[in-house]
Structures are given as structure tokens and as C-alpha cells.
Design a protein around this motif. Structure first.
Motif, PDB file in Angstrom:
ATOM      1  N   ASN A  49       0.839  -1.192   0.000  1.00 52.06           N
ATOM      2  CA  ASN A  49       0.000   0.000   0.000  1.00 52.06           C
ATOM      3  C   ASN A  49       0.878   1.247   0.000  1.00 52.06           C
ATOM      4  N   ARG A  50       0.742   2.057  -1.045  1.00 53.42           N
ATOM      5  CA  ARG A  50       1.608   3.226  -1.197  1.00 53.42           C
ATOM      6  C   ARG A  50       1.500   4.161   0.003  1.00 53.42           C
ATOM      7  N   ASN A  51       0.281   4.421   0.475  1.00 49.03           N
ATOM      8  CA  ASN A  51       0.118   5.330   1.602  1.00 49.03           C
ATOM      9  C   ASN A  51       0.828   4.813   2.846  1.00 49.03           C
ATOM     10  N   ARG A 230      -2.281   9.733  -0.973  1.00 49.02           N
ATOM     11  CA  ARG A 230      -3.418   9.811  -1.898  1.00 49.02           C
ATOM     12  C   ARG A 230      -4.695   9.583  -1.104  1.00 49.02           C
ATOM     13  N   ARG A 231      -5.443  10.636  -0.900  1.00 51.29           N
ATOM     14  CA  ARG A 231      -6.626  10.552  -0.049  1.00 51.29           C
ATOM     15  C   ARG A 231      -7.673   9.606  -0.621  1.00 51.29           C
ATOM     16  N   GLY A 232      -7.701   9.472  -1.957  1.00 48.52           N
ATOM     17  CA  GLY A 232      -8.679   8.584  -2.572  1.00 48.52           C
ATOM     18  C   GLY A 232      -8.424   7.120  -2.266  1.00 48.52           C
ATOM     19  N   GLU A 233      -7.199   6.774  -1.871  1.00 45.08           N
ATOM     20  CA  GLU A 233      -6.864   5.387  -1.556  1.00 45.08           C
ATOM     21  C   GLU A 233      -7.046   5.061  -0.084  1.00 45.08           C
ATOM     22  N   LEU A 234      -7.404   6.047   0.745  1.00 48.76           N
ATOM     23  CA  LEU A 234      -7.635   5.803   2.158  1.00 48.76           C
ATOM     24  C   LEU A 234      -9.028   5.220   2.366  1.00 48.76           C
ATOM     25  N   ARG A 235      -9.141   4.276   3.263  1.00 47.99           N
ATOM     26  CA  ARG A 235     -10.444   3.697   3.614  1.00 47.99           C
ATOM     27  C   ARG A 235     -11.014   4.499   4.773  1.00 47.99           C
TER      28      ARG A 235
END
Length: 469
Positions: A49-51, A230-235
């Protein structure tokens, strides 16, 4: 292991090809789709996971700086006062806010986005290091300055700890959570190996102020990492609106779930009584083995190496089971008892490695199992209770264990912590087994599993009248 087509699909009964229609030109029925192969997980699977990669890289830097500041802070207080008690006051001030305000930190963590909270807390923690560096390098530092900064750092940690713990699952998801929790612990223990060594060199060469300065600058890394995510990849989970009774709601939630309350009780006993290694290692070094600071540093390094190994093994294992938690806690206590009676220095030192490994296994397993069993909307409050019990017990347990060690000797002090840890593990294990409808089975026959928990035999309804008769 089968690797051919359909190896991952459910088994189907054999069919007789003679019963199958063979009309010329008839289209063959499509084969049932096979289940997708599960993603292979390894020791570093959560780093996909990049984040989380960015987060972990920032934590490596800031954790190293944090350990540098801990060593430099204690040395500065000792230099200013010449008092070991003053060093103890500094430690107590840093952990006391977690004991008194920890639950409120969890309420705040549930009310606001975790990433935003961490941007504020990590920045504030960096500023405390810079302020202490400015006071020290300018020659104006006094002991009350160090006390104030330790207390302020403790207050910030009240919010930072539950927010950081709960944010992990938002980065990696529930499947990779146990692995990520283990790698966080490995990250911290790696910094524990490097930070004190660097701090020692800096203090000797140029003074404590530069260690504080580097710690303050080190927080640029986690803050930059949070901004680059990347905020779009956060759950992301929904925040909890502010309302009355949220603290009591969190306590009732934990009290009503045995899979939460008993692991928290267990880590509370172990954190309060079983993790007082600064007291025991200094006492063994000075009073039992009559050695110096170099030996004390070596013992701490062995403990840290064992903890790092335990964290990496937990990352490789992935799954978090309550029976593993109880078993690791029991062995942790038993090894502490064994080490307390070790007749030779080499045996005592060797036992510190598995003690560190099992202590870390207990902590990581409890942490990940509690998070996985918690509703996302309650995770901040639950983790704040977990951290309050685990870390907040230090100001309570340390003086008591220290008094026992001073009054009755290092070996009695160490064995006390081991006995409390082992008894707590046994009691919690029996309670969890009872709640889960299990009983302890002992079978001494050859080739059999000698000790195991098995389901209790529940009489069938039609047998009850007979039993009553």
C-alpha cells in the motif's frame, strides 16, 4: 499442493461421462469459474500500500529522533540535578497524561479525521523538540523547562496515539492490519537500536541540544508523508458527531465484548508489572553482576533485538488469535521468572532475547486483535483505552516494582513481575475459554496432544429428563 486448474475451487463429486449427452454440434457447458487465488501475504505485505509505505518511512525517521530525545532528555536532567529521582519525575510527567486523559484522546480521535489530527500532533511533537533544542543550545535550559516539555509531549501523545493506531486500518484495510501493526512495532524497535547509539555519540561530541534539534527536524518526514498521501486510496470511516456520553458509550462498548475487555485486561497487567525493564536491568547490572553502563547498554540492546525479532515474526504470521496472545503472555511471565534466578550473567543476558520476543508478540497480537474486533466508529475510543491501560500503568506500577526491588533485591523484583504476568495470562485464558464454551483437556498418552482446549459437551435436549432423573 495442487497447482493445476481448479486447485482453488471447491471439490465436486466425480461424474460418469456415459450419462453426459453427446449430441453432435452441441455446445459444451462452460466450466464453473474457479475462486480467485488469495493474494500471497508475506512479512512485508502491507508495504504494497503506497500510503502505508510513505507513513512507515516517515515513522522510521521520527522514531529514531524520538529515541534520541529520550536518551538526551534523561541525561540532561541528570546533568542538571544529579538526581535519579528527577529522571523518574520526567518519565512520570510524560506518561501521566495518558493515564488521566487517555480516554478523552480517543473521543477526539473518533470525532475528527485521523489524518488531519496526525498532521497537528506530529507538528506539535516536532515543535517541542525544537523548543528544547533552542533552550539547551542557548545555555538557558533549566530542569523545569524539561519537565514542562515532557508534560506537553505527554498531552499531545494522548491524542496522537489513538489517532495513529486507528489510522493504520484506513491505510491498509482489515486484511493487512495485523501485518501493519507488526511492522509498526518492528519500526519502533529498529529505531530503539539506532537512536540511543546516535544520541550517545552526539551527547559526547557536541551536547544534548543537537539531539533535541535533530529530533525536532525528524518530524518533517511524517508530516510530509501525511501530506503526500493519496486521499482517494484511504479507507476513511465516518467521524462520530459530538454528543453527550461518548466516553461512557465507549466504556460500555468494551465492557460488553469479551474479545475486547479481556485482552485489554491482560496487557494492562503485563504493561503495569511485567514491562519495568529499566528498573530491573539497572538493578541487575549494578547490584547482581556489579558491572557498568556498557553492560547496561548491552542488555538493552539484547532486549531490543528480541523485540524486533518478535515483531518481524508477528508480521510474517499475519493472523492474530487470542490463544496465541494468552500463550505468549504466559511464556513471557515464565521466562521472566527463570531469568530472575539465572545464576550466571551469560544465561541472564541470553534469556532477555526471548523475553523481548514474547513481550512484543503479546503486544502486537493484543493490538491487532482488539482493532479487528472493534467497530470503526468506536476504534479511537477503544484504542485510547488500550493505550491508557498499557502505557498509563507505568506511573502506577513502576514505583511499586521499584520499591519491591529496592527492599528485597533485584531478583525478587523481577520474579514479582513474572509471576503477575503468568497468573494474569492463566486467568484471562481460562475466562476466554469459559466464555467460548471450551474446557481444558489433558491427555498424557503417547502420540496424543497432551494439553488442549476442546468444546464442552452439551447434553442434547432429549437427554435432559434422563439426567434429571
Amino acid at each position: 499442493m495442487s497447482t493445476g486448474p481448479g486447485a482453488n475451487s471447491a471439490p465436486v463429486p466425480d461424474r460418469d461421462d456415459s450419462d453426459t449427452p453427446t449430441t453432435p454440434g452441441a455446445a459444451e457447458a462452460p466450466a464453473p469459474p474457479t475462486a480467485p487465488a488469495p493474494r500471497k501475504r508475506g512479512m512485508f505485505s502491507s508495504l504494497r500500500n503506497r500510503n502505508y509505505r510513505i507513513f512507515a518511512a516517515g515513522q522510521v525517521v521520527s522514531n529514531t529522533g524520538t529515541w534520541m530525545q529520550r536518551i538526551a532528555q534523561d541525561w540532561l536532567v541528570l546533568s542538571l540535578t544529579g538526581s535519579s529521582a528527577a529522571v523518574g519525575i520526567t518519565t512520570a510527567l510524560q506518561f501521566l497524561p495518558m493515564l488521566l486523559l487517555g480516554l478523552y484522546g480517543g473521543v477526539i480521535a473518533d470525532r475528527f479525521p485521523k489524518r488531519l489530527l496526525l498532521l497537528f500532533t506530529q507538528t506539535a511533537m516536532g515543535l517541542t523538540g525544537l523548543a528544547l533544542a533552542a533552550l539547551t543550545l542557548s545555555g538557558h535550559v533549566e530542569v523545569w523547562h524539561v519537565y514542562a516539555m515532557a508534560l506537553l509531549l505527554g498531552v499531545v501523545t494522548v491524542v496522537d496515539n489513538p489517532a495513529r493506531q486507528a489510522f493504520v486500518v484506513e491505510m491498509v484495510g482489515p486484511d493487512d492490519l495485523p501485518n501493519a501493526v507488526s511492522l509498526n512495532s518492528a519500526n519502533f524497535q529498529s529505531a530503539r537500536l539506532v537512536g540511543p547509539a546516535v544520541a550517545g555519540v552526539l551527547i559526547t561530541a557536541v551536547g544534548s541540544g543537537w539531539a533535541f534539534l535533530l529530533n525536532g527536524v525528524s518530524f518533517v518526514a511524517p508530516v510530509a508523508g501525511l501530506l503526500l498521501m493519496r486521499r482517494g486510496e484511504l479507507r476513511e470511516v465516518d467521524t462520530t458527531p459530538r454528543r453527550k456520553g461518548q466516553l461512557r458509550e465507549g466504556l460500555r462498548y468494551v465492557a460488553g465484548k469479551p474479545e475486547l475487555i479481556w485482552p485489554i485486561v491482560l496487557v494492562g497487567f503485563i504493561g503495569t508489572f511485567g514491562f519495568n525493564f529499566p528498573i530491573w536491568l539497572t538493578a541487575f547490572t549494578d547490584d547482581v553482576f556489579h558491572a557498568g553502563a556498557g553492560t547496561y547498554g548491552m542488555l538493552n540492546t539484547l532486549m531490543a533485538a528480541g523485540s524486533l525479532a518478535g515483531a518481524l515474526l508477528a508480521a510474517r504470521r499475519g493472523a492474530s488469535r487470542l490463544r496465541l496472545l494468552v500463550g505468549a503472555a504466559l511464556l513471557f511471565g515464565v521466562l521472566e521468572i527463570a531469568a530472575s534466578f539465572a545464576p550466571a550473567f551469560w544465561l541472564f543476558a541470553a534469556l532477555l532475547v526471548p523475553i523481548g520476543m514474547l513481550g512484543m508478540t503479546t503486544n502486537v497480537t493484543a493490538n491487532s486483535s482488539v482493532q479487528l474486533a472493534t467497530d470503526p466508529a468506536m476504534r479511537g475510543r477503544v484504542m485510547s483505552l488500550y493505550m491508557m491501560v498499557f502505557m498509563g500503568g507505568t506511573p502506577v506500577g513502576a514505583p511499586l516494582v521499584g520499591w519491591i526491588t529496592d527492599a528485597y533485591g533485584a531478583r525478587i523484583g523481577f520474579v514479582t513481575g513474572g509471576v503477575v504476568s503468568a497468573v494474569a495470562a492463566i486467568a484471562v485464558g481460562l475466562m476466554l475459554a469459559r466464555i467460548g464454551g471450551l474446557r481444558l483437556k489433558i491427555d498424557l498418552r503417547r502420540g496424543r496432544r497432551h494439553v488442549e482446549f476442546v468444546p464442552r459437551e452439551v447434553p442434547r435436549p432429549e437427554e435432559k429428563p434422563l439426567a434429571a432423573a
